[in-house]
Design an enzyme around this catalytic site. Structure first.
Site, short mmCIF file in Angstrom:
data_model
loop_
_atom_site.label_atom_id
_atom_site.label_comp_id
_atom_site.label_asym_id
_atom_site.label_seq_id
_atom_site.Cartn_x
_atom_site.Cartn_y
_atom_site.Cartn_z
N HIS A 52 19.26 18.86 28.12
CA HIS A 52 18.67 19.70 27.03
C HIS A 52 19.31 20.67 26.83
O HIS A 52 18.52 22.03 27.15
CB HIS A 52 17.00 19.60 27.20
CG HIS A 52 16.23 17.84 27.11
ND1 HIS A 52 15.47 17.48 27.20
CD2 HIS A 52 17.08 16.44 25.94
CE1 HIS A 52 15.20 15.89 26.72
NE2 HIS A 52 16.20 16.25 25.69
N HIS A 85 17.77 11.96 32.94
CA HIS A 85 16.50 11.91 32.33
C HIS A 85 16.30 9.79 32.63
O HIS A 85 14.79 9.87 33.23
CB HIS A 85 16.11 11.53 30.98
CG HIS A 85 16.24 13.16 30.88
ND1 HIS A 85 17.49 13.42 29.18
CD2 HIS A 85 15.72 14.42 31.22
CE1 HIS A 85 17.24 14.54 28.84
NE2 HIS A 85 16.33 14.82 30.02
N HIS A 135 8.68 12.75 26.04
CA HIS A 135 9.55 12.92 26.88
C HIS A 135 10.51 11.89 27.57
O HIS A 135 10.04 10.83 28.52
CB HIS A 135 9.09 13.94 28.36
CG HIS A 135 9.95 14.39 29.07
ND1 HIS A 135 10.93 13.73 29.88
CD2 HIS A 135 10.50 15.74 28.69
CE1 HIS A 135 12.08 15.18 29.94
NE2 HIS A 135 11.55 16.08 30.10
N GLU A 137 12.65 10.97 30.15
CA GLU A 137 12.73 10.60 31.71
C GLU A 137 11.05 10.15 31.79
O GLU A 137 10.59 8.99 32.67
CB GLU A 137 11.97 11.74 32.46
CG GLU A 137 12.02 11.44 33.88
CD GLU A 137 11.16 12.53 34.82
OE1 GLU A 137 12.08 13.63 34.48
OE2 GLU A 137 10.90 12.35 36.03
N THR A 175 8.97 14.49 37.25
CA THR A 175 10.32 14.99 38.08
C THR A 175 10.14 16.95 37.63
O THR A 175 9.93 17.62 38.85
CB THR A 175 11.47 14.90 38.82
OG1 THR A 175 12.85 14.60 37.46
CG2 THR A 175 11.30 13.13 39.02
N CYS A 205 10.42 18.16 41.13
CA CYS A 205 12.07 18.42 41.07
C CYS A 205 11.94 20.14 41.77
O CYS A 205 10.71 20.90 41.22
CB CYS A 205 12.42 18.80 39.76
SG CYS A 205 13.77 19.44 39.67
N SER A 234 12.12 20.93 27.64
CA SER A 234 10.73 21.45 28.42
C SER A 234 11.10 22.27 29.61
O SER A 234 10.15 23.59 29.42
CB SER A 234 9.99 19.86 28.96
OG SER A 234 10.78 19.47 29.66
N ASN A 235 11.42 22.76 30.52
CA ASN A 235 11.83 22.83 31.80
C ASN A 235 12.14 24.27 31.23
O ASN A 235 11.67 25.79 32.51
CB ASN A 235 12.42 22.94 32.66
CG ASN A 235 14.20 23.48 33.09
OD1 ASN A 235 14.58 23.97 33.11
ND2 ASN A 235 14.95 22.22 32.01
#
Length: 326
Positions: A52, A85, A135, A137, A175, A205, A234-235
């Site tokens: 992303h 993902h 999401h 993932e 994760t 993660c 998102s992270n």
């Protein structure tokens, strides 16, 4: 923070978070696309964004990668890469039916979650997945685990869970959630279902956790926090939120063009970090842009040292390096 007025010409203190930016899973995914292009030639097709980040996607597109939403956009037999993902089994099956040459760039940490969920199902358990609905993932993980999977995001979701047998449950996690993101939900699961089983924190993660710990330190030491990353990461968004939760003004910017000079008014220090899918050259671009606005000095915080490396798929494990433009 120092409340004394800022003197004319006073340098801006730029503080860099450690670690920041690319994690091992992102490095591997990008290298897979680059090596596939070098070995098989353009185009290669990539299902969804490989990671992303707008700049990463644009760079790979310029080299010959074609990003598609679904496999029916890929010509039969073409080289096709699954993103970091991960994908559902149904996608793998469709690729086989269309005789696509698949190269899987799923992060190995995501694959470990898939295997863990499948193992729990073989033990006769229903699986609870802690993650964000929609999401990629999460969609892939649900599609890799046969049987009933319950998705929860919050402790309130746990209170509403309806399961077949409370004593035959297991949980796994997305994760890219940090330990702190899942702690409350796991505690709620264990309180309501005392016999539930799940992995240790090793399935969280490491990169997400390290970057979140680093941004907390950054927010404690600076007046303003800039997170380099794309809006759909998102992270990266979570890093901005964490800085804000610590009472610090924080902005998410894709690159130096996102800077607003007014943000520096009355500030002595700026902290910079980057999401796990953001290249370091974008961080350096932001530093250079800040230096053009104010005299600046740069220092780095001390943080976790990351030395994780993941193996490439065997067909791409050529020792010859691949030239990068970024």
């Amino acid at each position: 923070m120092n409340s004394d007025p800022i003197l004319e010409g006073e340098p801006l203190d730029i503080v860099l978070a450690e670690p920041r930016g690319f994690c091992a899973g992102v490095e591997r995914a990008i290298e897979i696309v680059e090596r596939a292009l070098a070995k098989y030639g353009a185009p290669v097709y990539v299902r969804h964004e490989i990671v992303h980040n707008r700049h990463v996607v644009q760079d790979l597109r310029a080299k010959g990668a074609i990003f598609v939403g679904e496999l029916d956009e890929v010509p039969p037999g073409a080289v096709t890469i699954f993103s970091a993902h991960g994908v559902a089994r149904a996608v793998e099956d469709e690729a086989g039916q269309r005789s696509l040459h698949v190269i899987d760039a799923t992060c190995p940490l995501v694959t470990r979650v898939h295997l863990g969920g499948q193992r729990y199902v073989r033990q006769g358990r229903e699986v609870v997945l802690i993650g964000h609905a929609g999401h990629p993932e999460v969609v892939g993980t649900i599609g890799q685990i046969p049987g009933r999977v319950h998705l929860v995001e919050t402790a309130e979701d746990v209170a509403r869970l309806e399961v077949t047998d409370p004593d035959q449950l297991a949980f796994v996690t997305q994760t890219t959630l940090a330990v702190d993101d899942t702690r409350e939900v796991i505690a709620a699961l264990q309180a309501r279902f005392p016999t539930i089983v799940g992995p240790g924190i090793r399935d969280i993660c490491y990169a997400t956790q390290n970057r979140q710990e680093a941004v907390r330190q950054l927010a404690a030491e600076t007046d303003l926090v800039l997170v380099v990353g794309s809006p759909n990461s998102s992270n990266s968004n979570r890093l901005r939120e964490l800085a804000q939760e610590m009472g610090r003004t924080a902005f998410l910017i894709d690159d130096a063009d996102g800077l607003d000079p007014a943000w520096l008014d009355g500030r002595r220090s700026v902290g910079i970090t980057a999401g796990a899918s953001a290249p370091e050259h974008l961080v350096q671009g932001v530093i250079a842009a800040l230096g053009r606005l104010r005299p600046a000095q740069v220092r780095r915080l001390t943080g976790a040292v990351e030395d994780m490396h993941f193996r490439l798929p065997a067909e791409l494990a050529d020792p010859e390096p691949v030239a990068r433009t970024a």
